[in-house]
Design a protein around this motif. Structure first.
Motif, mmCIF file in Angstrom:
data_model
loop_
_atom_site.group_PDB
_atom_site.id
_atom_site.type_symbol
_atom_site.label_atom_id
_atom_site.label_comp_id
_atom_site.label_asym_id
_atom_site.label_seq_id
_atom_site.Cartn_x
_atom_site.Cartn_y
_atom_site.Cartn_z
ATOM 1 N N ALA A 169 71.575 21.602 63.394
ATOM 2 C CA ALA A 169 72.217 20.581 64.218
ATOM 3 C C ALA A 169 71.309 20.154 65.366
ATOM 4 C CB ALA A 169 73.550 21.111 64.756
ATOM 5 N N THR A 170 70.555 21.110 65.905
ATOM 6 C CA THR A 170 69.611 20.787 66.978
ATOM 7 C C THR A 170 68.526 19.837 66.484
ATOM 8 O OG1 THR A 170 70.003 22.901 68.071
ATOM 9 C CG2 THR A 170 67.949 21.777 68.593
ATOM 10 N N GLU A 205 68.784 17.680 64.086
ATOM 11 C CA GLU A 205 69.390 16.350 63.931
ATOM 12 C C GLU A 205 69.525 15.650 65.281
ATOM 13 O OE1 GLU A 205 73.058 16.577 61.864
ATOM 14 O OE2 GLU A 205 72.206 17.402 60.030
ATOM 15 N N LEU A 206 69.956 16.401 66.299
ATOM 16 C CA LEU A 206 70.111 15.811 67.621
ATOM 17 C C LEU A 206 68.766 15.385 68.211
ATOM 18 C CD1 LEU A 206 72.820 18.095 69.271
ATOM 19 C CD2 LEU A 206 73.023 15.644 68.801
ATOM 20 N N ALA A 247 67.788 12.290 66.656
ATOM 21 C CA ALA A 247 68.601 11.186 67.166
ATOM 22 C C ALA A 247 68.114 10.714 68.536
ATOM 23 C CB ALA A 247 70.064 11.614 67.248
ATOM 24 N N TYR A 248 67.532 11.635 69.298
ATOM 25 C CA TYR A 248 66.950 11.296 70.596
ATOM 26 C C TYR A 248 65.573 10.654 70.451
ATOM 27 C CZ TYR A 248 70.253 13.473 73.866
ATOM 28 O OH TYR A 248 71.344 13.768 74.636
ATOM 29 N N SER A 308 75.200 26.015 72.493
ATOM 30 C CA SER A 308 75.394 24.855 71.619
ATOM 31 C C SER A 308 74.080 24.132 71.366
ATOM 32 C CB SER A 308 76.394 23.888 72.247
ATOM 33 O OG SER A 308 75.822 23.255 73.379
ATOM 34 N N PRO A 309 73.989 23.409 70.254
ATOM 35 C CA PRO A 309 72.801 22.571 70.015
ATOM 36 C C PRO A 309 72.573 21.563 71.140
ATOM 37 C CG PRO A 309 74.026 22.853 67.983
ATOM 38 C CD PRO A 309 74.874 23.450 69.072
ATOM 39 N N GLU A 310 73.664 21.040 71.717
ATOM 40 C CA GLU A 310 73.520 20.092 72.819
ATOM 41 C C GLU A 310 72.819 20.741 74.018
ATOM 42 O OE1 GLU A 310 76.698 18.677 70.165
ATOM 43 O OE2 GLU A 310 76.270 20.616 71.102
ATOM 44 N N VAL A 342 69.068 20.858 73.285
ATOM 45 C CA VAL A 342 68.446 19.544 73.447
ATOM 46 C C VAL A 342 68.306 19.208 74.935
ATOM 47 C CG1 VAL A 342 68.702 17.072 73.001
ATOM 48 C CG2 VAL A 342 69.226 18.737 71.200
ATOM 49 N N GLU A 343 69.324 19.526 75.719
ATOM 50 C CA GLU A 343 69.236 19.292 77.168
ATOM 51 C C GLU A 343 68.084 20.091 77.776
ATOM 52 O OE1 GLU A 343 73.086 20.357 78.524
ATOM 53 O OE2 GLU A 343 74.070 18.558 77.720
#
Length: 362
Positions: free
Chosen positions: A213-214, A216-217, A220-221, A335-337, A340-341
């Motif tokens: 998922a990371t 993919e994120l 996406a960024y 979390s994957p979010e 990414v952060e």
């Protein structure tokens, strides 16, 4: 000039963390003004490939230590006499034994004494008798809660070795060509983030689907993602890379992996050898760190770092290889979010990702 044996008998990451201590032995001045720069590094099978890339090392000798290697090989006369004969024939007169807090230098010191080594330095909580000439007492002569690289350097300094002027004491490997050309191809295609999902112990691994998922994120960024892993991790890296990230799982030796990590803008990984390899080439790290060992000792050293994971979880300081807590909450709660952060925060410290290209120097 004299020949000095330095021992670090466990994993690839541990060997990389010994780099500043090895440079001190190889290049640092001693009180008598001599410069003993002929260093023989005694390491285990898991650390040999990293040992060959460390500055200051003249020779690498691999020995499967029966009180370090897991699973442990049997103790035999051939095993012990072979090491003793190697040390004797190498005309080694001095040794520095590098250990972590849970390891003892005394068994190796006994073998080195039998081989005729005149001076041996190590850190031991147990009475060392005549086995150590220079003995540091952990918790008394130095704190245990410090980076492992600093601990190793402290042991070397106790033996009379200091880093030369201008050496910042960070991790380092020798530069060299990428034998497979992978890193050059990646660099030609533009900036990228490396995600390394594997870990030697399950207790230190973030779930594979979280990694996927990371990826993919990150894509996406607008980031290009490269997924790396060892030969036994190809199913994992395929899952994490998905249909669009570049999957290098099983496709790089350690030198090529180092070059790939050196060219990355950020590396996302757990508490595993490649985290220290990334630090050795100066790349910022987002580290998913399980607290089964203390982060203050084992987190990537000397580079910009984002440390994720609940460091007060119930598994804290257990040294568990398999998570003792159902659900693996120390890492699965990340979390994957959040990853990414963390990547974006590290990139925020770089003036321009599109033009960033580290100069990799030994």
């Amino acid at each position: 000039m004299s020949r000095v044996l330095v021992a670090r008998l466990d994993s690839m990451g541990d060997v990389l963390l010994s780099g500043p201590a090895l440079r001190a032995v190889a290049n640092g001045s001693r009180p008598d003004g001599s410069r003993p720069n002929d260093v023989v590094l005694l390491c285990g099978p898991e650390g040999a490939s990293a040992a060959e890339m460390l500055p200051g090392v003249t020779q690498v000798h691999t020995w499967a230590c029966p009180w370090i290697v897991n699973p442990a090989p049997p103790v035999t006369d051939d095993m012990t006499s072979g090491l003793i004969e190697f040390v004797r024939s190498s005309r080694i007169q001095e040794a520095v034994i590098l250990t972590s807090f849970h390891q003892s230098p005394l068994p190796l010191a006994m073998l080195l004494r039998l081989a005729g080594v005149k001076k041996i330095t190590g850190a031991s909580t147990d009475y060392a008798g005549s086995l150590l000439d220079v003995r540091l007492k952990p918790g008394e002569d130095f704190p245990e809660d410090q980076p492992e690289a600093v601990r190793a350097l402290t042991i070397a300094e106790a033996g009379g070795y200091v880093l030369p002027n201008g050496d910042d004491g960070k991790l380092r490997i020798t530069s060299g060509p990428d034998p497979e050309g992978v890193a050059d191809e990646l660099a030609d295609e533009g900036p990228y983030i490396v995600v390394h999902p594997g870990a030697a112990a399950p207790a230190r691994a973030w779930p594979a689907l979280h990694h996927a998922a990371t990826v993919e994120l990150l894509e996406a960024y607008g980031h290009r993602v490269v997924v790396t892993g060892g030969p036994g991790e190809t199913p994992l890296t395929a899952t994490v890379a998905g249909p669009s990230a570049m999957n290098l799982g099983g496709g790089t030796n350690l030198r090529t992996l180092a070059a790939v990590l050196a060219g990355a803008a950020v590396v996302v990984t757990g508490n595993t050898g490649p985290a220290h390899l990334a630090a050795a080439v100066g790349t910022p790290v987002v580290c998913l760190f399980a607290p089964v060992v203390p982060a203050i000792r084992w987190a990537p050293y000397g580079v910009p770092l984002e440390l994720l994971g609940d460091q007060e979880a119930a598994c804290k300081n257990t040294r568990a290889r398999v998570c003792p807590v159902p659900g693996h909450p120390c890492l699965s709660s990340v979390s994957p979010e959040q990853v990414v952060e963390a990547v974006e925060r590290l990139l925020g410290g770089v003036s321009s990702l599109s033009t960033r290209r580290k100069v990799w120097k030994p």
